[in-house]
Design an enzyme around this catalytic site. Structure first.
Site, short mmCIF file in Angstrom:
data_model
loop_
_atom_site.label_atom_id
_atom_site.label_comp_id
_atom_site.label_asym_id
_atom_site.label_seq_id
_atom_site.Cartn_x
_atom_site.Cartn_y
_atom_site.Cartn_z
N SER A 22 39.84 -17.80 26.11
CA SER A 22 39.07 -16.66 26.44
C SER A 22 38.15 -16.75 24.73
O SER A 22 38.52 -16.98 24.01
CB SER A 22 39.74 -15.19 25.94
OG SER A 22 39.38 -14.25 26.92
N PRO A 23 36.41 -16.33 25.03
CA PRO A 23 35.62 -16.01 24.31
C PRO A 23 35.79 -14.94 23.04
O PRO A 23 36.67 -14.01 23.19
CB PRO A 23 34.13 -15.92 24.70
CG PRO A 23 34.94 -15.27 26.18
CD PRO A 23 36.13 -16.15 26.50
N ALA A 57 31.59 -15.24 22.24
CA ALA A 57 29.55 -14.68 23.00
C ALA A 57 28.83 -15.60 21.93
O ALA A 57 28.70 -15.19 20.55
CB ALA A 57 29.67 -13.57 22.48
N TYR A 178 28.37 -4.27 26.94
CA TYR A 178 26.79 -4.69 26.46
C TYR A 178 25.97 -5.19 27.44
O TYR A 178 26.23 -4.27 29.07
CB TYR A 178 27.39 -6.22 26.27
CG TYR A 178 28.40 -6.60 24.72
CD1 TYR A 178 27.88 -5.91 23.99
CD2 TYR A 178 29.62 -7.16 25.00
CE1 TYR A 178 29.04 -5.81 22.97
CE2 TYR A 178 30.29 -7.46 23.63
CZ TYR A 178 30.31 -6.23 22.66
OH TYR A 178 31.20 -5.86 21.84
N ARG A 226 31.62 -13.61 33.19
CA ARG A 226 32.70 -12.40 33.13
C ARG A 226 32.24 -10.82 33.05
O ARG A 226 31.18 -10.33 32.96
CB ARG A 226 33.10 -12.28 31.42
CG ARG A 226 33.87 -11.48 31.29
CD ARG A 226 34.48 -11.80 29.73
NE ARG A 226 35.37 -12.42 29.72
CZ ARG A 226 37.00 -11.97 28.88
NH1 ARG A 226 37.34 -11.98 27.80
NH2 ARG A 226 38.18 -13.50 28.87
N GLY A 319 43.64 -14.51 24.95
CA GLY A 319 42.78 -15.06 23.39
C GLY A 319 44.04 -14.66 22.66
O GLY A 319 43.71 -15.73 21.54
N ARG A 320 44.10 -13.65 21.81
CA ARG A 320 45.15 -12.91 20.94
C ARG A 320 46.39 -14.29 20.80
O ARG A 320 46.75 -14.83 19.62
CB ARG A 320 44.90 -11.68 20.38
CG ARG A 320 43.77 -11.04 20.23
CD ARG A 320 44.01 -9.45 21.30
NE ARG A 320 44.58 -9.06 22.27
CZ ARG A 320 45.11 -8.07 22.62
NH1 ARG A 320 44.69 -6.96 21.77
NH2 ARG A 320 44.46 -7.49 23.59
C1 FNR Z 1 37.42 -10.82 21.29
N1 FNR Z 1 36.97 -11.15 22.83
C2 FNR Z 1 35.88 -11.34 23.11
N2 FNR Z 1 35.68 -11.26 24.46
C3 FNR Z 1 34.26 -11.43 25.05
O1 FNR Z 1 34.04 -11.59 26.32
N3 FNR Z 1 33.55 -12.23 24.33
C4 FNR Z 1 33.51 -12.43 22.81
O2 FNR Z 1 33.35 -13.13 22.30
C5 FNR Z 1 34.81 -11.64 22.18
N4 FNR Z 1 35.22 -12.18 21.14
C6 FNR Z 1 36.15 -11.74 20.71
C7 FNR Z 1 36.91 -11.01 19.14
C8 FNR Z 1 37.95 -11.44 19.35
C9 FNR Z 1 38.43 -11.79 17.79
C10 FNR Z 1 39.58 -10.81 20.14
C11 FNR Z 1 40.79 -10.82 18.93
C12 FNR Z 1 38.56 -10.62 21.14
C13 FNR Z 1 38.05 -10.26 23.90
C14 FNR Z 1 38.73 -11.22 24.45
O3 FNR Z 1 37.97 -12.27 25.78
C15 FNR Z 1 39.90 -10.96 25.95
O4 FNR Z 1 39.65 -10.88 26.66
C16 FNR Z 1 41.09 -9.74 24.25
O5 FNR Z 1 41.29 -10.66 23.90
C17 FNR Z 1 41.70 -9.72 26.31
O6 FNR Z 1 43.10 -10.83 26.17
P1 FNR Z 1 43.94 -11.05 24.70
O7 FNR Z 1 43.45 -11.30 23.69
O8 FNR Z 1 45.08 -10.02 25.49
O9 FNR Z 1 44.62 -12.59 25.35
#
Ligand code: FNR
Length: 354
Positions: A22-23, A57, A178, A226, A319-320
């Site tokens: 995930s981004p 992003a 956004y 998204r 993501g995390r």
């Molecule tokens: C994100 N998330 C996020 N989403 C997105 O659409 N663009 C982005 O650049 C970011 N940046 C971002 C940075 C960091 C450090 C985190 C932890 C999260 C959200 C991410 O893509 C995801 O949708 C969420 O974190 C939920 O998924 P997880 O982490 O529960 O697997």
């Protein structure tokens, strides 16, 4: 064969499995340029076996950055620097993707570890209507007709640079509060012109952006959007609107809706829990007939497999969990009994010692 490790073909691109990074903003770029951090971060995730690595992003314009340390794709130098990273990602068998973004009224904040919020020297964002994100945020400037044309052109030009940089999937960021999400939601869009009012009006900018991107993003390559499928606020954007919008996005050349939620307003009550956003992906897939990605608190191999098995999504984005364990896909393959190649250099680590 586990569904998680079945390839997914979208147009001419074949993802080797259904796991996507995930981004995730790294707040580590200077002047929008990636550096060794991004190479090691994204490269490591590709080594770890994710089929699709979506770069954080990337701002389509300097004023569209979430923070001053965001990646950008508003100039050729940025595309060139990203090309090196993409070549490495692709060498590991992963498909490089990028998310294109404009932060709108949420632009100009600081890195979370520097306290987030709005730093004193930040710039004022743009938005559908002059409504600040929160009480201590600046009032954004409402976009006029020329500004709206500029946004669509900036997304289009950034998509052209993404192609030059070797990305093979582009995702338009219309979630998390956004700019494009600000246009979608009636809570932030109070316009009385053709870009506000009805669902058709509020979604016009996103539809124009997608159409503009498709003029340069080739037929053979997939395009994702998204969405935040709900604002989690009474009177806000909701799943019904997301389904309707997805139906309109399909003929514009969108191949997959990446189903997230929230981020529009501070302090929304979000019932976060394991897989809590999966029902949005399931519903859009079922009712709009478009492939979907599920994201949000997906952490287990069996959990991810069950989502695909139940037909709730075509792709899972993590993501995390991938920050905790960048080689999660390799471990998931072992757990699900799938045979996936490890990087040759790591092959001796692929089995327990005998
Ligand atoms: C994100 N998330 C996020 N989403 C997105 O659409 N663009 C982005 O650049 C970011 N940046 C971002 C940075 C960091 C450090 C985190 C932890 C999260 C959200 C991410 O893509 C995801 O949708 C969420 O974190 C939920 O998924 P997880 O982490 O529960 O697997």
């Amino acid at each position: 064969m586990a569904r998680l490790f079945e390839p997914l073909q979208l147009r001419e691109v074949v993802l080797p499995n259904r796991i996507a990074v995930s981004p995730m903003c790294q707040y580590s770029a200077v002047a929008g340029l990636p550096n060794d951090w991004h190479l090691v971060h994204l490269g490591g995730l590709a080594q770890g076996g994710a089929g699709l690595v979506i770069t954080e992003a990337a701002a389509v314009a300097p004023e569209g950055r979430i923070s001053g340390a965001d990646l950008g794709l508003w100039n050729g130098a940025q595309a060139e620097a990203l090309a090196r990273i993409n070549a490495f990602v692709a060498s590991q068998g992963a498909v490089p993707g990028v998310q294109l973004a404009h932060a709108g009224r949420k632009a100009g904040s600081g890195a979370p570890w520097l306290g987030g919020g709005v730093p004193p020297a930040s710039w004022t964002g743009v938005a559908p209507s002059p409504l600040p994100f929160d009480t201590d945020w600046p009032v954004p400037r409402a976009l006029d007709a020329e500004g709206l044309r500029g946004v669509a052109a900036a997304f289009r030009d950034a998509a052209g640079r993404a192609l030059d940089a070797g990305f093979r999937v582009v995702e338009v960021h219309a979630a998390h509060g956004y700019l494009l999400h600000q246009f979608l939601s009636p809570l932030t869009n109070r316009r009385e012109d053709a870009y506000g009012g009805s669902l058709e009006g509020r979604s016009r900018l996103l539809r124009e952006v997608v159409a503009a991107v498709r003029t340069v993003w080739p037929e053979r390559l997939p395009l994702f959007v998204r969405l935040s499928c709900t604002d989690w606020v009474e009177g806000g954007w909701d799943p019904e609107a997301s389904v309707e919008l997805a139906r309109w996005l399909k003929p514009l050349g969108v191949d997959l809706v990446d189903c997230s939620s929230g981020g529009l307003v501070p302090r929304a009550a979000i019932p976060a829990g394991p897989g809590y956003q999966v029902p949005f992906a399931a519903r859009i897939r079922r009712e709009a007939g478009l492939p979907t990605g599920a994201v949000g608190l997906i952490t287990g191999a069996a959990q991810a497999e069950a989502i695909l098995e139940a037909g709730e999504a075509d792709l899972v984005l993590l993501g995390r969990e991938l920050l905790r364990n960048p080689r999660w896909p390799l471990a998931a393959a072992r757990e699900l009994g799938a045979v996936v190649p490890w990087p040759a250099q790591y092959a001796r680590g692929s089995r327990e010692p005998v």
